[in-house]
Enzyme design. Sequence first.
Site, PDB file in Angstrom:
ATOM      1  N   ASP A  26       4.443 -40.307  19.164  1.00 33.81           N
ATOM      2  CA  ASP A  26       5.121 -41.230  20.088  1.00 33.81           C
ATOM      3  C   ASP A  26       5.788 -42.243  19.152  1.00 33.81           C
ATOM      4  OD1 ASP A  26       5.134 -41.862  23.205  1.00 33.81           O
ATOM      5  OD2 ASP A  26       4.932 -43.811  22.241  1.00 33.81           O
TER       6      ASP A  26
ATOM      7  N   LYS B 251      -3.409 -40.668  26.124  1.00 35.19           N
ATOM      8  CA  LYS B 251      -2.534 -41.358  25.165  1.00 35.19           C
ATOM      9  C   LYS B 251      -3.416 -42.088  24.178  1.00 35.19           C
ATOM     10  CE  LYS B 251       1.953 -41.850  24.718  1.00 35.19           C
ATOM     11  NZ  LYS B 251       3.022 -41.007  25.281  1.00 35.19           N
TER      12      LYS B 251
END
Length: 450
Positions: free
Chosen positions: A170, A130
């Site tokens: 995201d 991430k």
Amino acid sequence: MDQYFDERVESIFQTIRKRNAGEPEFHQAVRELLESVAVVLKRHPHYDQQGLLQRLCEPERQIIFRVPWIDDEGNIHVNRGFRVQYNSVLGPYKGGLRFHPSVNLSIIKFLAFEQIFKNALTGMPIGGAKGGADFDPKGRSDTEIMRFCQSFMTELHNYIGQYTDVPAGDIGVGGREIGWLFGQYKRMRNSYESGVLTGKGTSWGGSQVRTEATGYGLVYFTQEILKHRGLDFDGQTAVVSGAGNVAIYSVEKIQQLGGEVVAMSDSTGFVYDPEGIDLAAMLEVKLERRGRIVDYCALVPRAEFHEQRHRIWTVPCDVALPCATQNELDEVAAETLVKNGVKVVAEGANMPCTPEAIRVFRAAGVAFGPGKAANAGGVATSALEMQQNASRDSWTFEYTEERLATIMKRIHQRCIGTAAEYGYAGDYLMGANIAGFRKVADAMLALGII
Ligand code: GLU
């Protein structure tokens, strides 16, 4: 023996907690997984002998970098960029980028940690990662956001690649930002590597259904939970928090399946619409105009606006889908939902329910679909995008959606099957954590001490 492994897991957790001081979200995600897998260590002590938990909890690599940029008035700003490449045992690192002022190392680490097991559950060959930045896109012009993306990629390009690490979107990073990021990557490398990012536009290497995938997948997963209980979406009332991609496409799919969504929210409050959310109006307000949710009431006067977004959980419903952000649904909200007769809660966001809220749902016998299973449709479709890029192909919407639906059904089966195998029939949290863990752990054992 039982107690030995519970204590062992607790002591491993305490060491991790001390080494990663001041990272509460990371601790929360690790604790939840470790608590679920104590039962696996009891059955397979070799995982512990091989130091698997300690190895698994330490990221393979953490990159933190400066992102300088100039706003439209000529002022210089500096943000902090992150990429945590957590685990690559199943494939290249894979996971989104988040641009939001709350971003810090704890948040990126918890997201990357969750991503490892989510990606494993999809059955696709992708590792976990991430990234993001503490940049706030709100109120920024298109040119400012483009310059920020270019500066961010000027550094990040050193660490990614189609066989190394494949970022996507995201919160705060959608198709527009992926375009600017891809443009800069292509320019830095002088190479058109479609497979380096996912969530691309469909005219330049992106996959059909990727935009809708997390929301659609969440609803397919929820539909499987309902089926398992002899129910379906027809006639069910749902509350969906959030108003981004995940929430909006969840609402679309629920409505297609005959359910009614009566409330949605954003960071400024929530709207209650007794006749069911008018999706075209919500799309216009949130995706096209990038406005505030209160503006929905101007288009749909029957709807009510309420300022406290957390109060959305006081709206009675059969199905609750938290799709906004981490820790948005706490113990009090969970108790209210249970009191109002909620049957299924499934996480569209990553870790939206606090540990206390999850305890309330499980104690009350409410079916609880954890994010790493329920929202895996987004990253699964990213893996389908990688597959199309690798074969220089592009599939139809119908075919891609069918693949997504099958993947979500398989994840549901995997959760149910694994939970039952370990004596936790019907417990999706145990099923998802154990199945994800075992897949990653077995691959790590096969690859040696690396
Ligand atoms: N950010 C999404 C997630 O939380 C998608 C990641 C991806 O497609 O790589 O799973």
